[in-house]
Design an enzyme around this catalytic site. Sequence first.
Site, short mmCIF file in Angstrom:
data_model
loop_
_atom_site.label_atom_id
_atom_site.label_comp_id
_atom_site.label_asym_id
_atom_site.label_seq_id
_atom_site.Cartn_x
_atom_site.Cartn_y
_atom_site.Cartn_z
CD GLU A 1 9.53 -1.14 0.23
OE1 GLU A 1 9.06 -0.22 0.91
OE2 GLU A 1 9.67 -1.08 -1.00
CD GLU B 1 4.30 -1.00 0.64
OE1 GLU B 1 3.80 -2.14 0.49
OE2 GLU B 1 5.37 -0.80 1.23
#
Length: 700
Positions: free
Chosen positions: A109, A129
């Site tokens: 990210e 995730e």
Amino acid sequence: MTRLVEYQRQGSVGVITLNNPPVNALSVNKGVVQDILDALKDGDHDPHVRAFVIIGAGRNFSGGADISEFGGGYDPGKAKLPDVLAYMDTVTKPIVAAIHGPTMGGGLELALACHYRVALPGAQIALPEVKLGILPGAGGTQRLPRLIGAEKALDLMIAGDPISTEKAGELGMVDEVVSGDLRAAALTFTNRLAREGRSVVRRASQLPVALDRPAAEFFEQARSRVAKDWRGYPAPQAIVACVEAAVNQPFAKGIAFERQQFERLVKTSESRALRHLFFAERQVAKIPDVPEDTPAREIKSAALIGAGTMGGGIAMNFANAGIPVKVLEVNQEALDKGLNVVRKNYAATVSKGRLSQDVMDKRMGLFKGVTRYEDIKDADIVIEAVFEDMAVKKQVFEKLDKAAKPGAVLATNTSTLDVNEIAAATSRPQDVLGLHFFSPANVMKLLEVVRAANTSKETLATAMKLSKTIKKVGVVAGVCDGFIGNRMLHGYFREAGFLLEEGALPQQVDKVIEDFGFAMGPFRVGDLAGLDVGWYIRKRQAATRRPHLRYSKVADQICELGRFGQKTGAGWYRYEAGDRTPIPDPAVEALIVKASKEAGIKRREISGQEILERCIYALVNEGADILEEGIALRASDIDIVYIYGYGFPRYRGGPMLYADTVGLDKVLESVRRFHSVHGEFWIPAPLLEKLAAEGKKFNS
Ligand code: NAD
């Protein structure tokens, strides 16, 4: 002292180096994230700096957030990743991520919020995730669709699996695949941009999201696919909703929605369970009295005694890992039969396109069938998988003692027999242990590594290392009847049987267990595995069964009718020819109702809650004894056994974590109630009582 984030100006480029070994985790509390922000601000205010490079020291860019910080515990004075990424969106100097090695989660990210990405071949790039029951919570769900399109972004985030640099390049996540020295290549790339200035600043947040189909239709399909494939997991649905927000909402709104979803998911019991398993998997290889540097013997060759159901499957694991394996049988005929099954197994995988003929041939080439013990004298490990009969096993180990080379690991795959007694048949019990594989042994990931009284630390360390080599999850277990998994399973099946006598039907019990998250309830499992094996064992045990204890005859009566499960077209259910769909059978119901009557039990309505508690708490209560006796090293090891060996739903975290989640006081209350009604099978485990009284958990 080296800093966790180093900032240095090189010419007109500000270079931010992440240096938080081993994986450059973006720890909030250790100040890593704050340091990145401070470095960016420094450079932003420095007129000599015209662009940035963010790069990782050591073996990768960044493995992502520090998982132990999830679920709270952040230092409020320190910046969090979203703060940094929001700031990056205001910087008017180009920022380039220089990627190598595993670049995961928050690490990716961070890279996605950079304006450009260059990467070395061999990086592994992922937003994993979902595997922890959460979603990319630092803009990943909003930036990735803008960079590679909604559809591909959704697929990547729902699978959570890594992709290669090249693939990331094709998708548009990586702007340039570079080679040689990453820092130098990134600087060359960045210097080019620096000359161009703010005109080349390119923020993912400002790009439109590509989607070549009507959004409403696309997301509806995605939702129903996820509902089917990820039953019980809340995160994949939330990821769909976030990508939908990326398509339909402005970036800022999408980010706010993502944050809200992240905060919600992190608190779910599913995410707690998945995070528990993440740590459990890392713990399981640790044995307190066997230090990590205990020398493990090298396993370059293996031998199997017995080429039956288990022997053949176990041998395949070695061939799959490139280790030559000899298989010994009583005669040529048995040998041919066993090796043929192996060949058929591989051929089936080839015909499904999951293995090439070439690889199959290479693997088959590692097998050698033999019938004489002298032919296995060179094996570094010998695993016995003959009939489950102590006399036969002892004979085998006596022969192994004479034939095997000194230092060879001698293992038994027994499911129920005393490994100490087997070891005592040799003059080298230090080299003997149990390696309890699960059927089908070439598929199932679990391996119970049974430590006998005299097993040496070196032998144990060797077996644990081997389990990794052959891609199994090794869990240390002590010697007892059934070790960890099967010993607990006794109570589970016992209660399922008793429930039938008391008023339930197989389909009702199965439904409750399947709704809980198991792929199959106990009766469907029985029909699949075959009911005859258990029947023979029960007949053998009949003489020694304690007569005052309740015994349900239903399972025996089913077998007496020749109903052995799917293979005979009928068991607890009936089956249409060629179809595995279980069909409830009135004949079974009649048999059960009759059995209740014969046992003098008045049938009653049984709630789903009772079914669940009787089956699952039977596991938990036995698990507590197993833990207290030291048969399992830790509660999380028991959870691993059930996740990898028995299909316990991952999102429940295993039986012991499930009990923790329910609350041990509540579990104990039910166990006591069952004890008062059903007697000695339900004597509360002392450890359960102790922990409940202290307000503690199994996993604390
Ligand atoms: P199986 O009957 O399919 O195979 C046993 C094989 O051993 C046969 O091929 C037989 O010819 C061979 N054999 C017997 N005596 C021998 C000897 N003296 N020397 C060489 N070969 C000999 O049995 P299985 O299901 O593969 O079980 C083997 C062992 O694995 C048992 O101890 C069993 O408890 C254990 N186990 C079985 C399972 C399972 O699900 N089947 C799971 C875990 C462990």
